[in-house]
Write a protein that holds these residues in place. Structure first.
Motif, PDB file in Angstrom:
ATOM      1  N   ASP A  17      -1.909  -2.254  50.605  1.00  0.00           N
ATOM      2  CA  ASP A  17      -0.898  -1.609  49.752  1.00  0.00           C
ATOM      3  C   ASP A  17       0.432  -2.349  49.818  1.00  0.00           C
ATOM      4  O   ASP A  17       1.073  -2.593  48.795  1.00  0.00           O
ATOM      5  N   HIS A  18       0.840  -2.727  51.021  1.00  0.00           N
ATOM      6  CA  HIS A  18       2.102  -3.452  51.180  1.00  0.00           C
ATOM      7  C   HIS A  18       2.026  -4.827  50.533  1.00  0.00           C
ATOM      8  O   HIS A  18       3.001  -5.279  49.919  1.00  0.00           O
ATOM      9  N   ALA A  19       0.884  -5.492  50.662  1.00  0.00           N
ATOM     10  CA  ALA A  19       0.722  -6.804  50.037  1.00  0.00           C
ATOM     11  C   ALA A  19       0.799  -6.682  48.517  1.00  0.00           C
ATOM     12  O   ALA A  19       1.447  -7.497  47.848  1.00  0.00           O
ATOM     13  N   LYS A  20       0.165  -5.652  47.961  1.00  0.00           N
ATOM     14  CA  LYS A  20       0.200  -5.433  46.514  1.00  0.00           C
ATOM     15  C   LYS A  20       1.630  -5.203  46.043  1.00  0.00           C
ATOM     16  O   LYS A  20       2.069  -5.790  45.046  1.00  0.00           O
ATOM     17  N   GLU A  21       2.364  -4.361  46.744  1.00  0.00           N
ATOM     18  CA  GLU A  21       3.757  -4.094  46.382  1.00  0.00           C
ATOM     19  C   GLU A  21       4.610  -5.357  46.515  1.00  0.00           C
ATOM     20  O   GLU A  21       5.494  -5.604  45.686  1.00  0.00           O
ATOM     21  N   GLY A  22       4.353  -6.149  47.550  1.00  0.00           N
ATOM     22  CA  GLY A  22       5.110  -7.387  47.748  1.00  0.00           C
ATOM     23  C   GLY A  22       4.869  -8.377  46.621  1.00  0.00           C
ATOM     24  O   GLY A  22       5.813  -8.990  46.103  1.00  0.00           O
ATOM     25  N   LEU A  27       6.734 -10.994  41.658  1.00  0.00           N
ATOM     26  CA  LEU A  27       6.419 -11.450  40.306  1.00  0.00           C
ATOM     27  C   LEU A  27       7.246 -10.768  39.216  1.00  0.00           C
ATOM     28  O   LEU A  27       7.186 -11.190  38.057  1.00  0.00           O
ATOM     29  N   GLU A  28       8.028  -9.754  39.556  1.00  0.00           N
ATOM     30  CA  GLU A  28       8.840  -9.075  38.543  1.00  0.00           C
ATOM     31  C   GLU A  28       9.782 -10.024  37.805  1.00  0.00           C
ATOM     32  O   GLU A  28       9.850  -9.977  36.576  1.00  0.00           O
TER      33      GLU A  28
END
Length: 88
Positions: A17-22, A27-28
């Motif tokens: 989950d943290h990797a996905k959010e990172g 990439l934003e």
């Protein structure tokens, strides 16, 4: 399943989950730049107030429709009653 495996599975899930959010956070700016170059803007998500207003409007329209239907049913029943009394 032993407690160690359960703990490891839990922490792997949190790490994912943290990797996905990172990755999403990193990439934003790239996504924003890409959208700027392409000319497509991200659709803003409706706010909580917008969703509530839409829900209230839907409920109001539904209530209005149900009220009209109830009035029509009452009128037709009254008409049937009156026509039945006239025949007697």
């Amino acid at each position: 399943m032993s407690k160690h495996f359960e703990d490891a599975r839990y922490y792997l899930g949190r790490a994912a989950d943290h990797a996905k959010e990172g990755v999403k956070e990193e990439l934003e700016p790239v996504e924003a730049r890409f959208r700027e170059l392409v000319g497509r803007e991200k659709e803003p998500e409706p706010s909580r107030l917008d969703r509530l207003e839409a829900d209230l409007k839907e409920l109001s329209e539904r209530a209005e429709g149900e009220a009209k239907e109830a009035v029509q049913n009452a009128r037709s029943r009254l008409q049937e009653y009156r026509s039945g009394r006239d025949e007697e």
